[in-house]
Design a protein around this motif. Structure first.
Motif, short mmCIF file in Angstrom:
data_model
loop_
_atom_site.label_atom_id
_atom_site.label_comp_id
_atom_site.label_asym_id
_atom_site.label_seq_id
_atom_site.Cartn_x
_atom_site.Cartn_y
_atom_site.Cartn_z
N GLY A 126 0.84 -1.21 0.00
CA GLY A 126 0.00 0.00 0.00
C GLY A 126 0.87 1.25 0.00
N GLY A 127 1.95 1.22 0.79
CA GLY A 127 2.85 2.36 0.87
C GLY A 127 3.58 2.54 -0.45
N GLU A 128 3.96 1.43 -1.07
CA GLU A 128 4.66 1.50 -2.36
C GLU A 128 3.74 2.13 -3.41
N GLU A 129 2.47 1.76 -3.34
CA GLU A 129 1.50 2.31 -4.28
C GLU A 129 1.38 3.83 -4.08
N ARG A 130 1.38 4.26 -2.82
CA ARG A 130 1.28 5.70 -2.54
C ARG A 130 2.51 6.43 -3.08
N LEU A 131 3.70 5.79 -2.97
CA LEU A 131 4.93 6.40 -3.49
C LEU A 131 4.84 6.60 -5.00
N TRP A 132 4.38 5.56 -5.68
CA TRP A 132 4.25 5.65 -7.14
C TRP A 132 3.27 6.75 -7.51
N HIS A 133 2.17 6.81 -6.77
CA HIS A 133 1.13 7.78 -7.06
C HIS A 133 1.67 9.22 -6.92
N VAL A 134 2.46 9.46 -5.86
CA VAL A 134 2.93 10.82 -5.59
C VAL A 134 4.17 11.17 -6.41
N GLY A 169 5.62 9.17 -8.96
CA GLY A 169 5.68 8.59 -10.30
C GLY A 169 6.75 7.53 -10.43
N GLY A 170 7.29 7.08 -9.31
CA GLY A 170 8.31 6.03 -9.37
C GLY A 170 8.84 5.73 -7.99
N ALA A 171 9.35 4.53 -7.82
CA ALA A 171 9.97 4.13 -6.55
C ALA A 171 10.69 2.81 -6.81
N ARG A 172 11.76 2.56 -6.07
CA ARG A 172 12.47 1.28 -6.20
C ARG A 172 12.18 0.47 -4.95
N ALA A 173 11.70 -0.76 -5.15
CA ALA A 173 11.35 -1.58 -3.99
C ALA A 173 12.38 -2.68 -3.77
N GLU A 174 12.68 -2.93 -2.51
CA GLU A 174 13.58 -4.03 -2.14
C GLU A 174 12.95 -4.72 -0.96
N ASP A 175 13.14 -6.04 -0.87
CA ASP A 175 12.68 -6.72 0.33
C ASP A 175 13.49 -6.21 1.50
N VAL A 176 12.82 -5.99 2.63
CA VAL A 176 13.59 -5.52 3.78
C VAL A 176 14.42 -6.67 4.33
N ALA A 177 15.53 -6.29 4.94
CA ALA A 177 16.43 -7.30 5.49
C ALA A 177 15.72 -8.06 6.61
#
Ligand SMILES: C[S@@+](CC[C@H](N)C(=O)[O-])C[C@H]1O[C@@H](n2cnc3c(N)ncnc32)[C@H](O)[C@@H]1O
Length: 232
Positions: free
Chosen positions: A27-35, A37-45
């Motif tokens: 959900g947070g990643e989607e908000r980042l893209w929305h605001v 227009g891009g974001a890089r996602a990585e699995d957290v350690a």
């Protein structure tokens, strides 16, 4: 980023600028893209829980200790426990700390906290003997967090959802407003408070406010806070 992740995000210096990192879900990643227009996602350690806990360090301000629920509370300070959640105000931000420093020097009375976030300032005020304390925020997550944090700290704080720029403001001895400078300037003529502690702006943005006399000015790490008294 502050609006999307008021509970905190990381700033990592890199050779070509700064990287902003949020520990979030899809959900947070989607908000980042929305605001953005891009974001890089990585699995957290796998040790994300330890890292999250290491990120939220307690702070000492005068006789107070403000920290997360998992931190050890010292015996020689009044503890205020704030759960880092979806609301600004763990106590770590200079603006929150400066407001508390100004608050520590005042005689207790009634308080209205305009933009309460996690409720940290309201809870500190209640712990210092200020009453009654009314906490207002336009963000329902913040109001929920303020209620939960007040209950966890055993203090009476009434938290309500309200847009402080449009709703009628209650009279109180002291108004707290850690909010932006334009919002503060809009608020000031409508305040019904003898004193005002404000922050949320740069030292260069501080200045006079309609209806108030300037009394004190503190700065830290590029942020400012001020104490005002009503002109009459
Ligand atoms: C910088 S945070 C301060 C939180 C806390 N009082 C502190 O000092 O750490 C500002 C808060 O003001 C709230 N806010 C911003 N504009 C507002 C408005 N017009 N009405 C009510 N709350 C507002 C935000 O949702 C946010 O929780």
């Amino acid at each position: 980023m502050l609006e999307l992740f008021p509970e905190g995000f990381e700033e990592l210096d890199s050779s070509d600028g700064v990287e902003l990192v949020a520990y979030t879900d899809s959900g947070g990643e989607e908000r980042l893209w929305h605001v953005f227009g891009g974001a890089r996602a990585e699995d957290v350690a796998a040790d994300w829980r330890e890292r999250w806990q290491a990120f939220h360090q307690p702070v000492r301000i005068g006789p107070l200790w403000i920290g997360p629920p998992w931190a050890d509370r010292p015996a020689d300070a009044t503890p205020i426990v704030i759960e880092p959640a979806r609301a600004f105000g763990t106590g770590a931000h200079p603006t929150t700390q400066l407001c508390i420093e100004l608050l520590l020097d005042l005689e207790p009375g009634s308080v209205v906290d305009l933009g309460c976030g996690s409720g940290v300032l309201s809870i500190v005020a209640a712990k210092l003997g200020f009453a009654p304390v009314l906490a207002l925020d336009s963000d329902e997550h913040a109001v929920e967090a303020a209620r939960t944090n007040a209950a966890a700290n055993g203090v009476a704080v009434e938290a309500r959802v309200a847009d402080v720029l449009t709703s009628r403001l209650s009279a109180a001895d002291l108004a707290l407003a850690n909010i932006t400078r334009p919002a503060l300037e809009e608020l000031a003529p409508r305040l019904r408070s003898r004193r005002l502690i404000s922050s949320g702006y740069l030292p260069t943005d501080a200045g006079g406010l309609e209806g108030f006399r300037h009394r004190r000015h503190l700065t830290r790490d590029g942020w400012a806070a001020d104490l005002y008294e009503a002109a009459q």
